[in-house]
Scaffold this motif. Structure first.
Motif, PDB file in Angstrom:
ATOM      1  N   MET A   1       0.842  -1.184   0.000  1.00 53.00           N
ATOM      2  CA  MET A   1       0.000   0.000   0.000  1.00 53.00           C
ATOM      3  C   MET A   1       0.891   1.254   0.000  1.00 53.00           C
ATOM      4  N   LYS A   2       0.496   2.295  -0.753  1.00 51.53           N
ATOM      5  CA  LYS A   2       1.265   3.543  -0.705  1.00 51.53           C
ATOM      6  C   LYS A   2       0.689   4.458   0.386  1.00 51.53           C
ATOM      7  N   ILE A   3       1.574   4.870   1.275  1.00 52.36           N
ATOM      8  CA  ILE A   3       1.171   5.685   2.424  1.00 52.36           C
ATOM      9  C   ILE A   3       2.056   6.942   2.477  1.00 52.36           C
ATOM     10  N   VAL A   4       1.428   8.098   2.593  1.00 56.83           N
ATOM     11  CA  VAL A   4       2.196   9.341   2.733  1.00 56.83           C
ATOM     12  C   VAL A   4       2.171   9.751   4.199  1.00 56.83           C
ATOM     13  N   VAL A   5       3.340   9.927   4.791  1.00 55.97           N
ATOM     14  CA  VAL A   5       3.411  10.387   6.175  1.00 55.97           C
ATOM     15  C   VAL A   5       3.910  11.832   6.161  1.00 55.97           C
ATOM     16  N   ILE A   6       2.998  12.753   6.423  1.00 53.43           N
ATOM     17  CA  ILE A   6       3.368  14.165   6.484  1.00 53.43           C
ATOM     18  C   ILE A   6       3.984  14.414   7.868  1.00 53.43           C
ATOM     19  N   GLY A   7       5.152  15.060   7.886  1.00 50.97           N
ATOM     20  CA  GLY A   7       5.881  15.169   9.157  1.00 50.97           C
ATOM     21  C   GLY A   7       6.642  13.869   9.418  1.00 50.97           C
ATOM     22  N   GLY A   8       7.052  13.239   8.342  1.00 52.89           N
ATOM     23  CA  GLY A   8       7.710  11.914   8.432  1.00 52.89           C
ATOM     24  C   GLY A   8       9.107  11.943   9.023  1.00 52.89           C
ATOM     25  N   THR A   9       9.638  13.141   9.303  1.00 52.41           N
ATOM     26  CA  THR A   9      10.964  13.224   9.934  1.00 52.41           C
ATOM     27  C   THR A   9      10.851  13.573  11.422  1.00 52.41           C
ATOM     28  N   GLY A  10       9.628  13.776  11.912  1.00 52.44           N
ATOM     29  CA  GLY A  10       9.448  14.216  13.301  1.00 52.44           C
ATOM     30  C   GLY A  10       9.558  13.075  14.305  1.00 52.44           C
ATOM     31  N   LEU A  11       9.298  13.403  15.567  1.00 59.50           N
ATOM     32  CA  LEU A  11       9.408  12.415  16.656  1.00 59.50           C
ATOM     33  C   LEU A  11       8.534  11.189  16.371  1.00 59.50           C
ATOM     34  N   ILE A  12       7.237  11.407  16.162  1.00 60.07           N
ATOM     35  CA  ILE A  12       6.332  10.282  15.911  1.00 60.07           C
ATOM     36  C   ILE A  12       6.423   9.850  14.442  1.00 60.07           C
ATOM     37  N   GLY A  13       6.584  10.836  13.546  1.00 61.81           N
ATOM     38  CA  GLY A  13       6.623  10.538  12.116  1.00 61.81           C
ATOM     39  C   GLY A  13       7.741   9.576  11.749  1.00 61.81           C
ATOM     40  N   SER A  14       8.951   9.820  12.249  1.00 57.70           N
ATOM     41  CA  SER A  14      10.079   8.964  11.841  1.00 57.70           C
ATOM     42  C   SER A  14       9.885   7.532  12.341  1.00 57.70           C
ATOM     43  N   LYS A  15       9.313   7.374  13.528  1.00 56.91           N
ATOM     44  CA  LYS A  15       9.078   6.017  14.065  1.00 56.91           C
ATOM     45  C   LYS A  15       7.962   5.320  13.273  1.00 56.91           C
ATOM     46  N   ALA A  18       9.249   4.140   9.876  1.00 62.15           N
ATOM     47  CA  ALA A  18      10.080   2.919   9.994  1.00 62.15           C
ATOM     48  C   ALA A  18       9.204   1.673  10.160  1.00 62.15           C
ATOM     49  N   ILE A  19       8.169   1.778  10.985  1.00 60.65           N
ATOM     50  CA  ILE A  19       7.285   0.623  11.224  1.00 60.65           C
ATOM     51  C   ILE A  19       6.563   0.229   9.924  1.00 60.65           C
ATOM     52  N   LEU A  20       6.056   1.229   9.202  1.00 59.00           N
ATOM     53  CA  LEU A  20       5.297   0.931   7.980  1.00 59.00           C
ATOM     54  C   LEU A  20       6.217   0.372   6.897  1.00 59.00           C
ATOM     55  N   ARG A  21       7.438   0.896   6.815  1.00 57.09           N
ATOM     56  CA  ARG A  21       8.385   0.368   5.809  1.00 57.09           C
ATOM     57  C   ARG A  21       8.744  -1.070   6.149  1.00 57.09           C
ATOM     58  N   GLN A  22       8.926  -1.341   7.449  1.00 61.33           N
ATOM     59  CA  GLN A  22       9.225  -2.720   7.869  1.00 61.33           C
ATOM     60  C   GLN A  22       8.101  -3.666   7.474  1.00 61.33           C
ATOM     61  N   GLY A  23       6.892  -3.133   7.466  1.00 63.03           N
ATOM     62  CA  GLY A  23       5.727  -3.936   7.076  1.00 63.03           C
ATOM     63  C   GLY A  23       5.593  -4.079   5.567  1.00 63.03           C
ATOM     64  N   GLY A  24       6.545  -3.541   4.820  1.00 60.73           N
ATOM     65  CA  GLY A  24       6.562  -3.736   3.367  1.00 60.73           C
ATOM     66  C   GLY A  24       5.774  -2.698   2.586  1.00 60.73           C
ATOM     67  N   HIS A  25       5.341  -1.628   3.232  1.00 57.23           N
ATOM     68  CA  HIS A  25       4.556  -0.613   2.532  1.00 57.23           C
ATOM     69  C   HIS A  25       5.467   0.402   1.831  1.00 57.23           C
TER      70      HIS A  25
END
Ligand SMILES: NC(=O)c1ccc[n+]([C@@H]2O[C@H](COP(=O)([O-])OP(=O)(O)OC[C@H]3O[C@@H](n4cnc5c(N)ncnc54)[C@H](OP(=O)(O)O)[C@@H]3O)[C@@H](O)[C@H]2O)c1
Length: 249
Positions: A1-15, A18-25
């Motif tokens: 699935m393609k997922i956009v995380v806005i604020g993907g470098t922030g405290l919650i965003g970066s974590k 990482a979790i979603l990428r580990q899940g293969g997204h």
């Protein structure tokens, strides 16, 4: 699935990324530096193309009342224009428990963000979290006058970022609720006691004074203003465990 995380470098965003990428997204981690800016609109159309889910974990660079309101309103309007055009099927945003029960400038801006979400027409889930444990230092600073930190003895239940991110990721992968999910840390105690415990553990010599009249970011708080009133999903990381992990990093 393609997922956009806005604020993907922030405290919650970066974590969360990482979790979603580990899940293969396929995850786009959006931030101004990566050319995705919700205020100018730069890069939003391209980022949202063929995305199924958008997760908004952005935060305002300024906490000044007017600036933060402008940030969440402009950001929301630009995001939803791009999401609607791309046919995004689930918008997830991170908000704060009790924003509609306490009046301060930051909470007012989060209420405005939530209103835009509800009116957007994009299916959504709002995750309302209690204060992050990572934010305890900022809270102490904001309530300090020299070496004295004044805080009210109201109920407080902070949650670790490492508990927040997996919940946000799981919510994003589930069906939209078109409603609110509340999350909090595993322990509830008086606000002043939790901050005193945190400052002691990090060797900060400031004294925390229990002051029923003390305000939170300028707003009056009552016994249950900052904690979930109903059912909430609880994190597992206690303040002790979070401090132990912080020391070992
Ligand atoms: N603090 C708490 O206790 C608490 C509790 C509950 C909910 N929340 C909410 O949780 C959310 C995330 O907080 P956080 O502490 O993880 O935030 P954070 O660490 O401050 O990160 C903010 C993120 O937003 C990005 N950003 C800033 N301006 C942007 C723009 N114009 N366009 C796109 N991205 C932009 C930043 O990018 P750069 O890296 O380039 O700056 C960064 O990635 C916030 O909405 C906050 O209200 C916070």
């Amino acid at each position: 699935m393609k997922i956009v995380v806005i604020g993907g470098t922030g405290l919650i965003g970066s974590k969360t990324v990482a979790i979603l990428r580990q899940g293969g997204h396929e995850v786009v981690a959006g931030s101004p530096e990566s050319g995705i800016n919700t205020i100018t609109g730069e890069g939003l159309k391209e980022a949202m193309a063929s995305a199924q889910v958008a997760i908004d974990l952005a935060n305002s660079p300024s906490f000044d009342d007017k600036a933060v309101l402008e940030f969440f309103e402009t950001s929301g309007r630009n995001l939803f224009a791009a999401e609607a055009a791309a046919g995004v099927r689930h918008h997830v945003a991170l908000s704060i428990v009790g924003i509609d029960r306490t009046d301060n400038g930051y909470f007012r801006a989060k209420v405005a963000q939530e209103k835009l979400i509800g009116a957007s027409g994009v299916p959504y889930t709002i995750v309302r979290a209690t204060q992050f444990m990572e934010f305890l230092g900022g809270i102490a600073d904001s309530s300090a006058d020299g070496n004295i930190v004044r805080l009210p003895p109201v109920q407080f239940q902070p949650i670790a970022a490492d508990d927040v991110a997996p919940i946000v990721a799981a919510v994003a992968l589930a069906a939209p609720r078109n409603g609110i999910v509340e999350i909090a840390g595993p322990e509830r105690a008086p606000f002043n006691e939790i901050v005193a415990c945190y400052l002691k553990a990090i060797g900060d010599p400031r004294e925390v004074v229990r002051d029923p009249e003390a305000r939170y970011w300028g707003g009056q708080v009552e016994e249950h203003s900052l904690v979930p009133l109903g059912e909430a999903h609880l994190g597992r990381i206690s303040l002790d465990e979070w401090q132990r992990r912080a020391r070992s990093r």
